[in-house]
Scaffold this motif. Sequence first.
Motif, PDB file in Angstrom:
ATOM      1  N   LYS A  12     111.035  93.468  18.653  1.00 21.32           N
ATOM      2  CA  LYS A  12     111.618  92.413  19.396  1.00 21.32           C
ATOM      3  C   LYS A  12     111.096  92.125  20.690  1.00 21.32           C
ATOM      4  O   LYS A  12     111.702  91.773  21.773  1.00 21.32           O
ATOM      5  CB  LYS A  12     112.940  92.231  19.463  1.00 21.32           C
ATOM      6  N   PHE A  13     109.776  92.590  21.040  1.00 15.37           N
ATOM      7  CA  PHE A  13     109.235  92.409  22.185  1.00 15.37           C
ATOM      8  C   PHE A  13     107.809  92.116  22.139  1.00 15.37           C
ATOM      9  O   PHE A  13     106.941  92.318  21.143  1.00 15.37           O
ATOM     10  CB  PHE A  13     109.238  93.830  22.832  1.00 15.37           C
ATOM     11  N   VAL A  14     107.249  91.225  23.247  1.00 15.15           N
ATOM     12  CA  VAL A  14     105.676  91.032  23.330  1.00 15.15           C
ATOM     13  C   VAL A  14     105.316  91.191  24.748  1.00 15.15           C
ATOM     14  O   VAL A  14     105.908  90.795  25.391  1.00 15.15           O
ATOM     15  CB  VAL A  14     105.615  89.366  22.893  1.00 15.15           C
ATOM     16  N   GLU A  15     104.076  91.614  24.800  1.00 15.35           N
ATOM     17  CA  GLU A  15     103.729  91.651  26.025  1.00 15.35           C
ATOM     18  C   GLU A  15     102.653  90.528  26.563  1.00 15.35           C
ATOM     19  O   GLU A  15     101.677  90.344  25.604  1.00 15.35           O
ATOM     20  CB  GLU A  15     102.884  93.010  26.154  1.00 15.35           C
ATOM     21  N   MET A  16     102.930  89.880  27.414  1.00 16.78           N
ATOM     22  CA  MET A  16     102.292  88.604  27.749  1.00 16.78           C
ATOM     23  C   MET A  16     101.249  88.838  28.880  1.00 16.78           C
ATOM     24  O   MET A  16     101.665  89.638  29.850  1.00 16.78           O
ATOM     25  CB  MET A  16     103.272  87.586  27.920  1.00 16.78           C
ATOM     26  N   ILE A  17     100.059  88.175  28.791  1.00 14.58           N
ATOM     27  CA  ILE A  17      98.996  88.593  29.678  1.00 14.58           C
ATOM     28  C   ILE A  17      98.499  87.340  30.290  1.00 14.58           C
ATOM     29  O   ILE A  17      98.067  86.620  29.489  1.00 14.58           O
ATOM     30  CB  ILE A  17      97.935  89.549  29.070  1.00 14.58           C
ATOM     31  N   ARG A  34      94.098  77.209  28.852  1.00 10.90           N
ATOM     32  CA  ARG A  34      95.098  76.990  27.821  1.00 10.90           C
ATOM     33  C   ARG A  34      94.939  78.362  27.163  1.00 10.90           C
ATOM     34  O   ARG A  34      95.259  78.388  25.772  1.00 10.90           O
ATOM     35  CB  ARG A  34      94.498  76.040  26.875  1.00 10.90           C
ATOM     36  N   MET A  35      94.663  79.643  27.679  1.00 14.55           N
ATOM     37  CA  MET A  35      94.400  80.946  26.935  1.00 14.55           C
ATOM     38  C   MET A  35      95.481  81.643  27.468  1.00 14.55           C
ATOM     39  O   MET A  35      95.444  81.832  28.973  1.00 14.55           O
ATOM     40  CB  MET A  35      92.821  81.231  26.809  1.00 14.55           C
ATOM     41  N   ILE A  36      96.138  82.508  26.832  1.00 13.94           N
ATOM     42  CA  ILE A  36      96.977  83.522  27.396  1.00 13.94           C
ATOM     43  C   ILE A  36      97.069  84.898  26.342  1.00 13.94           C
ATOM     44  O   ILE A  36      96.882  84.349  25.123  1.00 13.94           O
ATOM     45  CB  ILE A  36      98.455  82.986  27.421  1.00 13.94           C
ATOM     46  N   GLY A  37      97.306  85.926  26.872  1.00  9.63           N
ATOM     47  CA  GLY A  37      97.627  87.032  26.104  1.00  9.63           C
ATOM     48  C   GLY A  37      98.685  87.101  25.534  1.00  9.63           C
ATOM     49  O   GLY A  37      99.675  86.950  26.077  1.00  9.63           O
ATOM     50  N   MET A  38      98.812  87.523  24.145  1.00 10.61           N
ATOM     51  CA  MET A  38     100.147  87.606  23.538  1.00 10.61           C
ATOM     52  C   MET A  38     100.042  88.968  22.553  1.00 10.61           C
ATOM     53  O   MET A  38      99.669  88.919  21.334  1.00 10.61           O
ATOM     54  CB  MET A  38     100.753  86.460  22.536  1.00 10.61           C
TER      55      MET A  38
END
Length: 283
Positions: free
Chosen positions: A148-153, A134-138
Amino acid sequence: MTAIAVICAGTIGRGLALDLAMHGHDVLLNDVDQETLRRALEAIRSELRSYRLLVEEYREADEDALLGRITLAPGVKDLAQAEFVIENIVEDYTTKARLYEELKTACDARTIYGVNTSCISITKLARHVADPSRMIGMHFMNPVPVKKFVEMIRGEHTAEQTIETATALVKQLGKDYVLVKDAPGFVSNRVMMLAVNECAFVVQDEVATPADVDKVFRQAFGHSMGPLATADLIGIDTVLNSIMVLFEEYRDSKYRPCPLLQKMVDAGDLGRKSGRGFFKYTR
């Protein structure tokens, strides 16, 4: 969604809290004490005036309605009702790990954690929560309402449901994203911090002034902001911490931190937030 908790009311946290409220979410804004949060709320009120000029959807926003969706939550225990927590504290693994150990007992086991980090391993941090899936990089960009951009990990154990929930939130905020694998610096800072560090060496070696370095990037390469002005916006201390993480993780001399950055941090020249970095600012 009952509420979204935003931990740390610094520049990124304030922008994120405001953007979440702008898009209809109830926000629990957390920091070290009530006074810090009170000052943060006043800063949000002031920053909203700037965003009215920069972001079309903010032009007619109702200030009282927006701020009414933001609840100040000085204690970690105050975040118990949050179904989604986005953490934005200092770029230091030990400090983040300590926080997640506290959240593990304060929050529900079903809480999703979004780590707003530029370099630190999501997989490693996930050891400190009850359910690593339940953990993700945002990695939100600064200033959040404008970018208007997010790097998701994706961490090693991040579940598909977690990815779906997090990306749905990002899209609901009107932002695009990429989903990348977990590696130090990911994409954006693995490259950008290298550039910022080298630009600091250029200044240290007196090859060019900070203004001329940034002019090259703006006029020759079409960047809207030069790398050293970007470093001031991020915070020189955060930049230095990020480069040190990359140096330690990759063991590659190309990430050796420029001594000028350490000197600036020691002098308190942290960029926009201190009024002076590579450039001077009116506070």
